[in-house]
Design an enzyme around this catalytic site. Structure first.
Site, PDB file in Angstrom:
ATOM      1  N   SER A 125       0.690  -3.477   7.107  1.00  0.00           N
ATOM      2  CA  SER A 125       1.215  -2.161   6.522  1.00  0.00           C
ATOM      3  C   SER A 125       2.457  -2.435   5.602  1.00  0.00           C
ATOM      4  O   SER A 125       2.559  -3.666   4.959  1.00  0.00           O
ATOM      5  CB  SER A 125       1.107  -1.039   7.416  1.00  0.00           C
ATOM      6  N   TYR A 151      -0.669   1.681  -4.378  1.00  0.00           N
ATOM      7  CA  TYR A 151      -0.438   0.921  -3.084  1.00  0.00           C
ATOM      8  C   TYR A 151       0.143   1.724  -2.043  1.00  0.00           C
ATOM      9  O   TYR A 151      -0.509   1.515  -0.907  1.00  0.00           O
ATOM     10  CB  TYR A 151       0.980   0.132  -3.663  1.00  0.00           C
ATOM     11  N   LYS A 169      -1.978   1.861   1.901  1.00  0.00           N
ATOM     12  CA  LYS A 169      -1.404   1.646   2.863  1.00  0.00           C
ATOM     13  C   LYS A 169      -1.165   2.922   4.070  1.00  0.00           C
ATOM     14  O   LYS A 169      -1.294   2.797   5.317  1.00  0.00           O
ATOM     15  CB  LYS A 169      -0.085   1.305   2.882  1.00  0.00           C
TER      16      LYS A 169
END
Length: 272
Positions: A134, A148, A152
């Protein structure tokens, strides 16, 4: 006792560092790459213990096949590392549908498909360790990398649920949450949206983030990842790097303060 690893994105960055660390101590590694030429050095130096696998993690059937080949080769699957991924830079308004889908397909769905492929094997063994790569961006968020963060944060939620579902089978789950490192994450590997001029000031301010001034050394994570996979009771979450803890403390203190401040409204919304 040696372990058998399955590592996606083993050609560079953390995946390459961890593959080398595992091989150098005598472990077996099945390492995936889009281009097998990028892992030929590992094949040459560890011909009996490194299995190269060409893979695009967004292909679910290919993920299942790659995990199967690794298990057939080594007979066991101890550690699965979902490392393959990239960063996409763009303000939320700038993101195209294709860009967001590509970010999620690799960073989130790729990890999900590989995890699903590995779980039946690990359940049958009664052991295993899923390592999800992560980011501090999986629990906090900053301008310019919204897509992004979305990938995550999704991986974080999925993995926390997973950890509760599989604990009874002897399977551990760990989310590695690195801060800034001197990999090519923000360089050649990154994707970028077409820029809207109105966000120039926001972009300039975001470029001043402290993590850019003191990035971690990827090679320093080798001993750290080995400690994690060798732990009898590994953590669900662990930061890699100096900066993430401070970021998390500031972020969560701010959240708690806001939640407490608005608790009367929250209770009102509950009803009597």
């Amino acid at each position: 006792m040696s372990k058998t690893w399955f590592i996606t994105g083993a050609s560079k960055g953390f995946g390459r560092e961890w593959a080398e660390a595992a091989l150098e101590r005598g472990d077996n590694v099945a390492g995936t790459a889009r281009n097998l030429d990028d892992v030929q050095e590992l094949v040459d130096s560890h011909p009996d213990t490194f299995l190269p696998l060409q893979l695009d993690v967004t292909d679910r059937s290919a993920d299942i096949d790659a995990v199967r080949k690794a298990h057939e080769k080594f007979g066991v699957l101890d550690v699965v590392v979902n490392n393959a991924g990239f960063g996409h830079f763009g303000m939320v308004e700038e993101l195209t549908e294709d860009e967001v889908r590509a970010q999620l397909e690799t960073n989130f769905f790729g990890a999900l498909w590989v995890t699903q492929a590995a779980l039946p094997i690990m359940r049958e063994q009664g052991s295993g360790h899923i390592i999800q790569v992560s980011s501090i961006g999986g629990i906090s968020a900053f301008p310019t990398v919204g897509a992004y963060h979305a990938s995550k944060w999704a991986l974080e939620g999925l993995s926390q649920s997973l950890s509760q579902e599989v604990a009874g089978f002897g399977i551990h789950v760990t989310l590695i949450e690195p801060g800034g490192y001197s990999t090519d994450w923000s360089g050649p590997s990154a994707k970028r949206s077409d820029e809207i001029d109105a966000y120039s000031a926001v972009r300039e301010e975001a470029a001043k983030r402290p993590s850019a001034n003191d990035p971690g050394k990827p090679e320093a994570t080798r001993s750290a990842i080995l400690k994690v996979v060798d732990a009898e009771n590994p953590p669900l979450r662990i930061f890699f790097g100096k900066a993430p803890l401070g970021i998390a403390e500031r972020d969560y203190e701010s959240r708690l303060q806001t939640w407490r401040e608005w608790q009367p409204v929250s209770e009102e919304a509950h009803g009597s």
